[in-house]
Write a protein that holds these residues in place. Structure first.
Motif, mmCIF file in Angstrom:
data_model
loop_
_atom_site.group_PDB
_atom_site.id
_atom_site.type_symbol
_atom_site.label_atom_id
_atom_site.label_comp_id
_atom_site.label_asym_id
_atom_site.label_seq_id
_atom_site.Cartn_x
_atom_site.Cartn_y
_atom_site.Cartn_z
ATOM 1 N N ARG A 71 0.838 -1.206 0.000
ATOM 2 C CA ARG A 71 0.000 0.000 0.000
ATOM 3 C C ARG A 71 0.874 1.257 0.000
ATOM 4 N NH1 ARG A 71 -4.108 -0.633 -2.188
ATOM 5 N NH2 ARG A 71 -5.205 -2.584 -1.778
ATOM 6 N N VAL A 72 0.543 2.191 -0.842
ATOM 7 C CA VAL A 72 1.334 3.434 -0.897
ATOM 8 C C VAL A 72 0.373 4.617 -0.948
ATOM 9 C CG1 VAL A 72 3.266 2.350 -2.112
ATOM 10 C CG2 VAL A 72 1.415 3.401 -3.425
ATOM 11 N N ARG A 73 0.911 5.779 -0.605
ATOM 12 C CA ARG A 73 0.113 6.996 -0.806
ATOM 13 C C ARG A 73 1.045 8.126 -1.209
ATOM 14 N NH1 ARG A 73 -0.503 6.677 4.800
ATOM 15 N NH2 ARG A 73 -2.518 5.716 4.483
ATOM 16 N N ALA A 74 0.495 9.054 -1.966
ATOM 17 C CA ALA A 74 1.324 10.144 -2.498
ATOM 18 C C ALA A 74 1.532 11.198 -1.420
ATOM 19 C CB ALA A 74 0.643 10.767 -3.715
ATOM 20 N N GLY A 75 2.722 11.790 -1.437
ATOM 21 C CA GLY A 75 3.012 12.954 -0.603
ATOM 22 C C GLY A 75 2.990 14.179 -1.491
ATOM 23 N N THR A 76 2.863 15.349 -0.891
ATOM 24 C CA THR A 76 2.928 16.598 -1.656
ATOM 25 C C THR A 76 3.917 17.547 -0.996
ATOM 26 O OG1 THR A 76 0.620 16.382 -2.330
ATOM 27 C CG2 THR A 76 1.613 18.554 -2.572
ATOM 28 N N PHE A 77 4.810 18.079 -1.815
ATOM 29 C CA PHE A 77 5.792 19.053 -1.302
ATOM 30 C C PHE A 77 5.513 20.375 -1.983
ATOM 31 C CE2 PHE A 77 9.400 21.340 -0.177
ATOM 32 C CZ PHE A 77 10.202 21.660 -1.265
ATOM 33 N N ARG A 78 5.374 21.442 -1.195
ATOM 34 C CA ARG A 78 5.116 22.771 -1.770
ATOM 35 C C ARG A 78 6.419 23.546 -1.737
ATOM 36 N NH1 ARG A 78 0.802 26.375 -2.357
ATOM 37 N NH2 ARG A 78 1.366 28.568 -2.080
ATOM 38 N N ILE A 79 6.894 23.997 -2.885
ATOM 39 C CA ILE A 79 8.158 24.737 -2.942
ATOM 40 C C ILE A 79 7.912 26.121 -2.358
ATOM 41 C CG2 ILE A 79 9.949 25.646 -4.451
ATOM 42 C CD1 ILE A 79 9.357 23.383 -6.399
ATOM 43 N N PRO A 80 8.604 26.462 -1.268
ATOM 44 C CA PRO A 80 8.276 27.719 -0.573
ATOM 45 C C PRO A 80 8.554 28.969 -1.412
ATOM 46 C CG PRO A 80 10.197 26.654 0.440
ATOM 47 C CD PRO A 80 9.667 25.705 -0.560
ATOM 48 N N GLU A 81 9.654 28.919 -2.176
ATOM 49 C CA GLU A 81 9.993 30.145 -2.916
ATOM 50 C C GLU A 81 9.417 30.087 -4.330
ATOM 51 O OE1 GLU A 81 12.000 27.718 -2.207
ATOM 52 O OE2 GLU A 81 13.139 27.170 -3.995
ATOM 53 N N ASP A 82 9.355 31.240 -4.988
ATOM 54 C CA ASP A 82 8.926 31.264 -6.396
ATOM 55 C C ASP A 82 9.909 30.449 -7.225
ATOM 56 O OD1 ASP A 82 7.462 34.590 -6.940
ATOM 57 O OD2 ASP A 82 6.892 32.859 -5.687
ATOM 58 N N LEU A 83 9.392 29.831 -8.257
ATOM 59 C CA LEU A 83 10.237 29.053 -9.163
ATOM 60 C C LEU A 83 10.541 29.938 -10.377
ATOM 61 C CD1 LEU A 83 11.329 26.116 -9.488
ATOM 62 C CD2 LEU A 83 9.347 25.678 -10.916
ATOM 63 N N VAL A 84 11.814 30.259 -10.581
ATOM 64 C CA VAL A 84 12.180 31.045 -11.774
ATOM 65 C C VAL A 84 12.487 30.041 -12.878
ATOM 66 C CG1 VAL A 84 13.769 32.732 -12.758
ATOM 67 C CG2 VAL A 84 13.119 32.872 -10.329
ATOM 68 N N LEU A 85 11.764 30.162 -13.981
ATOM 69 C CA LEU A 85 11.868 29.161 -15.037
ATOM 70 C C LEU A 85 12.977 29.479 -16.025
ATOM 71 C CD1 LEU A 85 8.036 28.825 -15.658
ATOM 72 C CD2 LEU A 85 9.494 27.233 -14.386
ATOM 73 N N ASP A 86 13.294 28.515 -16.844
ATOM 74 C CA ASP A 86 14.361 28.654 -17.830
ATOM 75 C C ASP A 86 14.240 29.939 -18.642
ATOM 76 O OD1 ASP A 86 16.475 27.074 -18.169
ATOM 77 O OD2 ASP A 86 15.510 25.591 -19.448
ATOM 78 N N HIS A 87 13.008 30.314 -18.934
ATOM 79 C CA HIS A 87 12.810 31.468 -19.827
ATOM 80 C C HIS A 87 12.356 32.695 -19.075
ATOM 81 C CE1 HIS A 87 13.829 29.159 -23.313
ATOM 82 N NE2 HIS A 87 13.249 28.174 -22.672
ATOM 83 N N GLY A 88 12.702 32.736 -17.765
ATOM 84 C CA GLY A 88 12.486 33.985 -17.021
ATOM 85 C C GLY A 88 11.145 34.094 -16.334
ATOM 86 N N ASP A 89 10.147 33.348 -16.795
ATOM 87 C CA ASP A 89 8.866 33.407 -16.076
ATOM 88 C C ASP A 89 9.033 32.873 -14.654
ATOM 89 O OD1 ASP A 89 7.327 32.510 -19.154
ATOM 90 O OD2 ASP A 89 7.168 34.437 -18.086
#
Ligand code: ACO
Ligand code: HSE
Length: 490
Positions: free
Chosen positions: A8-26
């Motif tokens: 039996r398994v269950r999914a965990g969720t991790f929330r990234i605290p800081e903003d994610l700066v993407l490859d293209h600046g967004d």
């Protein structure tokens, strides 16, 4: 429940605290990552294996979720005694960024609008996806991954890990993949995207809350699924046999089994996948090109992992020649790379089906033998305050020639050998500090046997203390021990 499943398994969720700066600046705010783990993380957090899923995969790679009959998509490979042996490794799988199975993607709520992102989601690259996985691995307190393993689009993530975070990847297994998307691979993805975008229900990506573009997504899957099989596999599965009839109907509707099969997979797929995620993930796959303006050899210059590249004989979507290119480019950088080819008629999806070969290959590569597995555990040590005479007595009583010297916290402070004792008698030294070697060559439990053998050879020594992450002595590896081991492999 299948034999040797992780259960039996269950999914965990991790929330990234800081903003994610993407490859293209967004930037993306509040990115959440769905993940599952199997097995136990050891005290030094050195036995973690990250599995990267393919196009329609998700974090549910193994075991059974409550209320579900079918196990995770790689349950045949992840579990006790399997290729990714959960009695030894701590296996992690997360849903990719832009996915639709718990990690932030176009169907997730945009915190700025309170509505699903849809096409407001910035274009994501595989480097962005791996950067999100890195934050999850950091969050789990893992400084170095024992291995990163993945097939197809998952194999692209493995290669990106090797390039983006070379210090963090001890072993890498890219399977049925490529270091760039070929025009043929882009072509198939484009047909799939056009099928979705041409579906009247797609509504510019803003279909949430209304009917999804199921016809387009099903068609995209049908085209994609053909590329995951092979001509031989389809001949074997279907031939020209008709579906539930013995003669042609001469109409425009369903005739052959193969048509029925593809429709079935198309209809099944739309129950579990989001059309916009299909657009974003195939776009990320199309943009993937590790060489960029340069060469693949240049792209792999910093790779430190030991790499096993796996290809599939009948894979015409990611043909073996693309694996050979990866091997050659890694080898040109003196990377410790080996390759093997899975003999299968199944085509590209064989990495999901040939579990016997996959388990055998993974088990042999990953357990290439580590210092921790061959070290003598009942290692004899002596405290820093001991005398030369104490050391001589312990060596005779325990029949050892190397004696690690430890400080008051049990950390390695030096090493004394039988030769040092002889010198001490001749020079009339009485204290260990006077004779011990302080700059001790050591090895970590997770380091390979080859690394230990090479270190002893390069420095002309016959024993290496094995340390844990805090510098405490866990055991000893000796040249005798290694030669006995290889002597056994006649
Ligand atoms: C790797 C990742 O990250 S993820 C993804 C893994 N999962 C997927 O890709 C889901 C879709 N892909 C598949 O199912 C892949 O083919 C695999 C590799 C997972 C499974 O392969 P196989 O075991 O060979 O199954 P196959 O592709 O033959 O499909 C079997 C299904 O087709 C159905 N089927 C077979 N022939 C026909 C037909 N003529 N008409 C209708 N349905 C048919 C079977 O009833 C079966 O249905 P079920 O899955 O509900 O039991
Ligand atoms: N059939 C698998 C592999 C595709 O590359 C999937 O759908 O993810």
């Amino acid at each position: 429940m299948k034999r040797n499943s992780v259960g039996r398994v269950r999914a965990g969720t991790f929330r990234i605290p800081e903003d994610l700066v993407l490859d293209h600046g967004d930037r993306l705010t509040g990115v959440e990552v769905a993940f599952e783990t199997y097995g136990r993380l050891n005290r030094d957090k050195e036995n973690a294996v990250l599995v990267c899923h393919a196009l329609s995969g998700d974090a549910h790679a193994a075991g059974y979720r409550d209320g579900e009959e079918k196990p995770g998509w790689w349950d045949d490979v992840i579990g006790p005694g399997k290729g990714l042996d959960t009695s030894r490794y701590f296996v992690i799988c997360s849903n990719v960024l832009a996915g639709c199975k718990g990690t932030t993607g176009p169907s997730s709520t945009n915190p700025k609008t309170g509505k699903p992102y849809g096409l407001d989601m910035p274009i994501i690259t595989i480097r962005d996806m791996v950067a999100v996985q890195k934050r999850l691995i950091d969050h789990l307190g893992i400084r170095r991954l024992f291995a990163v393993v993945g097939g197809s689009f998952g194999g692209m993530q493995v290669l990106q890990w090797c390039v983006s975070y070379p210090e963090m990847v001890r072993m890498a297994v890219p399977i049925a993949t490529s270091a760039y998307s070929s025009p043929q691979q882009i072509a198939f993805n484009e047909v799939g995207r056009r099928a979705i975008i041409s579906d009247p229900d797609w509504n510019g990506g803003g279909y949430y809350g209304g009917p999804p573009p199921g016809r387009g997504l099903a068609l995209a899957r049908m085209v994609g699924h053909i590329t995951y099989l092979s001509d031989g596999a389809m001949e074997e599965k279907f031939g020209r046999r008709l579906q539930d009839k013995s003669e042609y109907s001469f109409h425009m509707d369903l005739e052959f089994q193969v048509e029925s099969y593809l429709r079935y997979h198309g209809e099944n797929f739309i129950k579990r996948f989001d059309a916009n995620s299909y657009l974003y993930i195939t776009k990320a796959i199309d943009y993937f090109d590790l060489a960029g303006e340069g060469t693949l050899a240049e792209a792999f210059r910093g790779v430190k992992a030991k790499v096993l590249v796996i290809s599939i004989t009948s894979d015409w979507l990611y043909p073996p020649y693309q694996s050979r290119e990866i091997v050659e480019a890694l080898a040109s950088n003196d990377v410790d790379v080996r390759d093997c080819e899975i003999a299968s008629n199944y085509g590209h999806d064989a990495f999901l089906l040939e579990s016997g070969q996959m388990n055998y290959i993974l088990r042999n590569f990953l357990s290439r033998g580590t210092a921790g597995e061959i070290m003598t555990r009942d290692v004899v040590t002596i405290g820093l305050g001991g005398s030369v005479e104490d050391a001589a007595r312990v060596m005779v009583e325990r029949e050892v020639t190397h004696l690690p010297v430890t400080d008051e916290n049990g950390r390695l402070a030096g090493i004394v050998t039988a030769w040092d004792i002889s010198k001490a008698v001749a020079m009339k030294y009485t204290r260990l500090r006077e004779i011990m070697t302080q700059n001790v060559l050591t090895i970590l439990e997770g380091d390979s046997i080859e690394t230990a053998a090479r270190r002893m050879k390069d420095h002309d020594i016959s024993a290496l203390p094995v340390l844990d992450g805090e510098g405490r002595v866990q055991g000893m590896v000796t040249s005798d021990g290694i030669s006995r081991l290889f002597g056994a492999c006649r």
